[in-house]
Design a protein around this motif. Structure first.
Motif, short mmCIF file in Angstrom:
data_model
loop_
_atom_site.label_atom_id
_atom_site.label_comp_id
_atom_site.label_asym_id
_atom_site.label_seq_id
_atom_site.Cartn_x
_atom_site.Cartn_y
_atom_site.Cartn_z
N LEU A 24 0.82 -1.22 0.00
CA LEU A 24 0.00 0.00 0.00
C LEU A 24 0.85 1.27 0.00
O LEU A 24 0.34 2.35 0.31
N TYR A 82 1.28 -2.36 4.89
CA TYR A 82 -0.16 -2.54 5.10
C TYR A 82 -0.83 -1.25 5.58
O TYR A 82 -1.95 -1.26 6.07
N GLU A 84 -10.40 -8.69 0.56
CA GLU A 84 -9.04 -8.48 1.07
C GLU A 84 -8.56 -7.06 0.73
O GLU A 84 -7.97 -6.37 1.55
N ARG A 111 -7.67 -4.24 3.46
CA ARG A 111 -6.32 -3.65 3.54
C ARG A 111 -6.39 -2.13 3.41
O ARG A 111 -5.71 -1.40 4.10
N THR A 128 -8.18 -0.49 6.89
CA THR A 128 -7.88 -0.82 8.29
C THR A 128 -7.41 0.39 9.09
O THR A 128 -7.83 0.62 10.21
#
Ligand code: SF4
Ligand code: SF4
Length: 260
Positions: A187, A207, A234, A238, A241
């Motif tokens: 990311l 992440y 997913e 990601r 979060t």
């Protein structure tokens, strides 16, 4: 005023709803600060604390309960500079992202059971409730960046904190790109710099624990990850979060509907 050289500046450290990760980083680095400041309050670390005006208030955690909000407003009213410390305080983090997906009742009952008397409110970052002078991201924060922020405030200057994408730090370190070369869901393109590209430097995917960079291109990031074969849930998990633009869930849901 901090510019009054005859007076030792005062600081106070508080926690709202969070994991105390920032408080631990501050505690570990307190010896570097104490020659220059008077510590008026740090309930996490000491039993004698004063409720008094301070030059710098450092606050970890998000506002997730009514007493968090009460405490935040009270601290704001007697602090010259208020620093939101860590991802919960700056972005709301995991608990705020949960509130975008589930109702408050669902979240409280799943953690505390149906008979809970917990007084919860929608979890939000500090700046949604009061004026925040400095936002210091990280999960947990970087100690050097933290000390630089306090040093700057002690000189009466607002610190410069970059929110450029993590890829910038990663490229400066000449790391191989794990997104391209290892097909890992990194990311870096949408995450704020500040950690020194810790994970990609070890060959792992970022992440996003520093929270979003300025103007993060979340849609483009999602498209890249989906094209690389990662599952929708997913990718959404990601991207959301550690903090995401408020309308991302809606945009992603529309994206999923259009795909089907
Ligand atoms: S490894 Fe991650 S942070 Fe580094 S350049 Fe690639 S996408 Fe960006
Ligand atoms: S690389 Fe990403 S996940 Fe790793 S510490 Fe830095 S911001 Fe957090």
């Amino acid at each position: 005023m901090l510019s009054d050289l005859k007076r030792i500046p005062t600081i106070a450290v508080y926690g709202l709803t969070g994991c105390a990760g920032e408080l631990l980083v501050i505690l570990e680095n307190l010896d570097k600060l104490l020659p220059f400041v008077k510590l008026r309050s740090f309930p996490f670390a000491q039993s004698h604390n004063e409720i008094t005006p301070v030059d710098i208030a450092l606050i970890e955690g998000s506002v997730s309960q009514p007493h968090d909000l009460e405490k935040l407003k009270e601290i704001r009213a007697r602090s010259r500079w208020l620093v939101a410390v860590g991802n919960c305080a700056v972005w709301g983090c995991v608990q705020a992202e949960g509130c975008k997906r589930f109702s408050l009742t669902e979240m409280v009952s799943s953690v505390y059971g149906n008979d809970s008397k917990i007084a919860a409110m929608e979890s939000k970052p500090l700046a949604d409730h009061v004026k925040v002078d400095v936002k210091l991201s990280g999960c947990p924060i970087n100690a050097s960046q933290f000390l630089a922020v306090v040093a700057s405030l002690l000189k009466d200057n607002l610190p410069y904190i970059t929110h450029k994408p993590l890829c910038l730090e990663c490229k400066l370190k000449e790391n191989p790109c794990v997104l391209i070369e290892k097909n890992l869901p990194c990311l870096g393109p949408v995450t704020a710099a500040g950690c020194g590209a810790l994970c990609p430097s070890m060959g792992a995917a970022c992440y996003g624990c520093w929270g979003p960079c300025e103007t993060p291109q979340m849609d483009a990031m999602a498209t890249v990850l989906l094209e690389k074969g990662f599952q929708f849930d997913e990718v959404l998990g990601r991207l959301t979060t550690f903090g995401a633009p408020h309308d991302l869930f809606k945009r992603m849901s529309e994206f999923k509907t259009a795909e089907n």
